[in-house]
Design a protein around this motif. Structure first.
Motif, PDB file in Angstrom:
ATOM      1  N   ASN A 168      28.132  41.062  20.869  1.00 21.89           N
ATOM      2  CA  ASN A 168      29.286  41.847  20.706  1.00 21.89           C
ATOM      3  C   ASN A 168      29.979  42.537  21.834  1.00 21.89           C
ATOM      4  N   ILE A 169      31.023  42.893  21.578  1.00 24.97           N
ATOM      5  CA  ILE A 169      31.905  43.481  22.763  1.00 24.97           C
ATOM      6  C   ILE A 169      31.086  45.022  23.336  1.00 24.97           C
ATOM      7  N   SER A 170      30.641  45.476  22.231  1.00 27.17           N
ATOM      8  CA  SER A 170      29.720  46.751  22.825  1.00 27.17           C
ATOM      9  C   SER A 170      28.792  46.519  23.886  1.00 27.17           C
ATOM     10  N   GLU A 171      28.043  45.157  23.718  1.00 24.02           N
ATOM     11  CA  GLU A 171      27.185  45.171  24.609  1.00 24.02           C
ATOM     12  C   GLU A 171      27.678  44.640  25.960  1.00 24.02           C
ATOM     13  N   LEU A 172      28.924  44.419  26.161  1.00 26.35           N
ATOM     14  CA  LEU A 172      29.652  44.303  27.544  1.00 26.35           C
ATOM     15  C   LEU A 172      30.229  45.441  28.363  1.00 26.35           C
ATOM     16  N   LYS A 173      30.383  46.595  27.298  1.00 27.17           N
ATOM     17  CA  LYS A 173      31.070  47.792  27.983  1.00 27.17           C
ATOM     18  C   LYS A 173      30.105  48.193  29.155  1.00 27.17           C
ATOM     19  N   GLY A 174      30.767  48.553  30.298  1.00 25.26           N
ATOM     20  CA  GLY A 174      30.242  49.170  31.235  1.00 25.26           C
ATOM     21  C   GLY A 174      29.488  48.156  32.242  1.00 25.26           C
ATOM     22  N   LYS A 175      29.684  46.671  31.772  1.00 22.16           N
ATOM     23  CA  LYS A 175      29.026  45.805  32.735  1.00 22.16           C
ATOM     24  C   LYS A 175      30.049  45.427  33.745  1.00 22.16           C
ATOM     25  N   LYS A 176      29.601  45.029  34.771  1.00 28.16           N
ATOM     26  CA  LYS A 176      30.545  44.261  35.752  1.00 28.16           C
ATOM     27  C   LYS A 176      30.800  42.975  35.646  1.00 28.16           C
ATOM     28  N   ILE A 177      31.943  42.441  35.359  1.00 28.44           N
ATOM     29  CA  ILE A 177      32.250  40.940  35.133  1.00 28.44           C
ATOM     30  C   ILE A 177      33.503  40.537  35.840  1.00 28.44           C
ATOM     31  N   ALA A 178      33.430  39.511  36.760  1.00 27.28           N
ATOM     32  CA  ALA A 178      34.345  39.139  37.400  1.00 27.28           C
ATOM     33  C   ALA A 178      35.688  38.247  36.831  1.00 27.28           C
ATOM     34  N   GLY A 179      36.627  38.405  37.591  1.00 25.04           N
ATOM     35  CA  GLY A 179      37.841  37.531  37.224  1.00 25.04           C
ATOM     36  C   GLY A 179      38.674  37.530  38.394  1.00 25.04           C
ATOM     37  N   ALA A 180      40.145  36.982  38.157  1.00 28.14           N
ATOM     38  CA  ALA A 180      41.108  36.842  39.103  1.00 28.14           C
ATOM     39  C   ALA A 180      42.266  37.199  38.655  1.00 28.14           C
ATOM     40  N   GLY A 181      42.905  38.192  39.292  1.00 29.56           N
ATOM     41  CA  GLY A 181      44.224  38.796  39.174  1.00 29.56           C
ATOM     42  C   GLY A 181      44.180  39.369  37.622  1.00 29.56           C
ATOM     43  N   LEU A 182      45.147  39.122  36.966  1.00 31.50           N
ATOM     44  CA  LEU A 182      45.495  39.506  35.589  1.00 31.50           C
ATOM     45  C   LEU A 182      44.455  39.223  34.542  1.00 31.50           C
ATOM     46  N   ASN A 183      43.672  38.442  34.448  1.00 35.45           N
ATOM     47  CA  ASN A 183      42.582  38.163  33.449  1.00 35.45           C
ATOM     48  C   ASN A 183      41.660  39.334  33.603  1.00 35.45           C
ATOM     49  N   LEU A 184      41.637  40.106  34.734  1.00 32.64           N
ATOM     50  CA  LEU A 184      40.714  41.240  34.666  1.00 32.64           C
ATOM     51  C   LEU A 184      41.267  42.407  33.751  1.00 32.64           C
ATOM     52  N   LYS A 185      42.626  42.236  33.184  1.00 36.44           N
ATOM     53  CA  LYS A 185      43.151  43.129  32.134  1.00 36.44           C
ATOM     54  C   LYS A 185      42.230  42.671  30.903  1.00 36.44           C
ATOM     55  N   TRP A 186      42.055  41.407  30.748  1.00 38.62           N
ATOM     56  CA  TRP A 186      41.350  41.201  29.349  1.00 38.62           C
ATOM     57  C   TRP A 186      39.981  41.939  29.417  1.00 38.62           C
ATOM     58  N   LEU A 187      39.486  42.198  30.455  1.00 38.99           N
ATOM     59  CA  LEU A 187      38.081  42.913  30.268  1.00 38.99           C
ATOM     60  C   LEU A 187      38.399  44.418  30.274  1.00 38.99           C
ATOM     61  N   GLU A 188      39.196  44.983  31.182  1.00 36.23           N
ATOM     62  CA  GLU A 188      39.392  46.322  31.270  1.00 36.23           C
ATOM     63  C   GLU A 188      39.866  46.807  29.953  1.00 36.23           C
ATOM     64  N   TYR A 189      40.685  46.209  29.124  1.00 32.45           N
ATOM     65  CA  TYR A 189      41.313  46.839  27.919  1.00 32.45           C
ATOM     66  C   TYR A 189      40.158  46.923  26.755  1.00 32.45           C
ATOM     67  N   ALA A 190      39.189  45.756  27.033  1.00 34.48           N
ATOM     68  CA  ALA A 190      38.029  45.982  26.137  1.00 34.48           C
ATOM     69  C   ALA A 190      36.927  46.817  26.560  1.00 34.48           C
ATOM     70  N   GLY A 191      36.892  47.439  27.527  1.00 33.55           N
ATOM     71  CA  GLY A 191      36.100  48.559  28.017  1.00 33.55           C
ATOM     72  C   GLY A 191      35.110  47.809  28.801  1.00 33.55           C
ATOM     73  N   VAL A 192      35.188  46.721  29.296  1.00 35.08           N
ATOM     74  CA  VAL A 192      34.331  45.960  30.239  1.00 35.08           C
ATOM     75  C   VAL A 192      34.897  46.325  31.915  1.00 35.08           C
ATOM     76  N   THR A 193      33.956  46.492  32.718  1.00 37.83           N
ATOM     77  CA  THR A 193      34.341  46.858  34.209  1.00 37.83           C
ATOM     78  C   THR A 193      34.631  45.548  34.983  1.00 37.83           C
ATOM     79  N   PRO A 194      35.795  45.511  35.350  1.00 36.04           N
ATOM     80  CA  PRO A 194      36.388  44.129  35.796  1.00 36.04           C
ATOM     81  C   PRO A 194      36.366  44.305  37.331  1.00 36.04           C
ATOM     82  N   VAL A 195      35.979  43.149  37.891  1.00 39.86           N
ATOM     83  CA  VAL A 195      35.936  43.103  39.587  1.00 39.86           C
ATOM     84  C   VAL A 195      36.628  41.800  40.091  1.00 39.86           C
ATOM     85  N   GLN A 196      37.411  41.988  40.810  1.00 34.15           N
ATOM     86  CA  GLN A 196      38.191  41.040  41.345  1.00 34.15           C
ATOM     87  C   GLN A 196      37.250  40.078  42.521  1.00 34.15           C
ATOM     88  N   SER A 197      37.328  38.723  42.355  1.00 30.51           N
ATOM     89  CA  SER A 197      36.577  37.830  43.057  1.00 30.51           C
ATOM     90  C   SER A 197      37.166  36.597  43.259  1.00 30.51           C
TER      91      SER A 197
END
Length: 355
Positions: A168-197
């Motif tokens: 579930n999403i709560s298990e992702l909160k605070g985790k660093k997950i990579a993405g590229a460009g705007l798909n980082l927002k998919w993570l940020e709005y859900a409380g996941v820590t986005p990392v550009q890569s």
């Protein structure tokens, strides 16, 4: 008995053949991408676009085309392909709009509507329908960057691969997950820590713990061997996104013979369609392949997808308003995309509202 040519007629015929030979051109085109040929769209540049243009020009014109190819950053880096085509450093470039947030903010519009179609073939058809209805999307390449957009490029459907299992999403909160460009927002709005890569950095970064996952399509998990260092792949269904393109320098295109121009456009159109069909065909194969490679592959329940979509429900309007304020038809493009997707049978888990 052989008829004798009149001297004037003979001169005219020799002149005609001489002119024909003089008009034949040996054309050299530099084609490149910052991504490597392991990427599906670059593989299709190398193994479909280049040989087909070469073959058809040879068969149907008096000209000859030779391509000089440079993939994986050997001619242009990931974030420099647009400028490389603009300056004429290369003639044709394949690029991701994800690396052009300031130059091409509107062209990443499908990313602004997450949980769209997961069908790559539908995605590229949807993008083409929107481009056809909103000419500004294509004109920006010509007006600002001295190049012509000749093909759109679809990806596989986006999901999340991780080094850990989650439900579930709560298990992702605070985790660093990579993405590229705007798909980082998919993570940020859900409380996941986005990392550009970038894909080139993915293997080592996952292995060393720089981040613990990627918002990524399955082709990359297979082709870049991420499965060796991140054994979990979760089908979230963010959507198959068309946010790459193939462009050609305007000046170089204008100097080409008209029949060669026509063949390039013809093959580019077929190439565009192939990025959808090949990615769509590969998706199920790659999911199955991940399972055989020992990856824990599973799908989130609809409740998780709905929760995630709800966390993002206000973001499309925020993006549209920002683009409108900057003089771009953001609201028009996003509204058109929502409507065209629905015409194609897509049902959004949360129906975004664009005023």
């Amino acid at each position: 008995m052989m008829k004798k040519f009149k001297p004037a007629l003979l001169v005219a015929l020799l002149g005609l053949f001489g002119a024909s030979a003089a008009n034949a051109e040996n054309i050299r085109l530099r084609i490149a991408s910052g991504h490597a040929a392991v990427n599906t769209y670059v593989n299709l540049m190398q193994n479909f676009f280049v040989p087909e243009v070469t073959k058809r020009v040879a068969a149907r014109t008096q000209h000859k085309v030779e391509f000089v190819e440079g993939y994986g950053g050997s001619m242009v880096k990931l974030a420099d392909t647009l400028e490389g085509v603009q300056s004429g450093l290369i003639d044709i470039g394949g690029l991701c709009f994800c690396f052009e947030a300031s130059n091409l903010p509107l062209n990443a519009f499908q990313v602004m509507l997450p949980f769209g179609t997961m069908n790559s073939e539908t995605s590229v058809k949807l993008a083409r329908a929107v481009y056809d209805k909103v000419p500004a999307l294509s004109k920006v390449f010509e007006d600002k960057f001295n190049q012509q957009l000749i093909a759109l490029i679809s990806d596989n459907g986006y999901n999340i691969g991780t080094t850990f299992e989650w439900n579930n999403i709560s298990e992702l909160k605070g985790k660093k997950i990579a993405g590229a460009g705007l798909n980082l927002k998919w993570l940020e709005y859900a409380g996941v820590t986005p990392v550009q890569s970038t894909l080139q950095d993915g293997y080592t970064s996952l292995q060393t713990g720089v981040y613990s996952g990627w918002v990524m399509f399955p082709s990359a998990w297979v082709n870049f061997k991420f499965h060796e260092v991140a054994k979990n792949y979760t089908e979230v269904g963010f959507g198959a996104i068309t946010w790459h393109g193939l462009t050609i320098n305007k000046n170089r295109m204008a100097r080409l013979p008209k029949d060669v121009q026509a063949i390039i456009i013809e093959v580019a159109k077929e190439y565009e369609a192939k990025t959808g069909t090949v990615n769509q065909e590969n998706y199920a194969k790659q999911i199955a392949q991940l399972k055989t490679l020992g990856v824990n592959v599973k799908s989130v329940p609809e409740s998780v997808k709905l929760e995630w979509a709800n966390s993002l429900k206000d973001w499309p309007q925020a993006m549209a308003s920002d683009l409108d304020a900057r003089g771009m038809p953001g609201s028009l493009v996003l509204k058109t995309t929502l409507e065209e997707a629905e015409k194609m049978g897509h049902k959004w888990p949360v129906r975004y509202v664009i005023k």
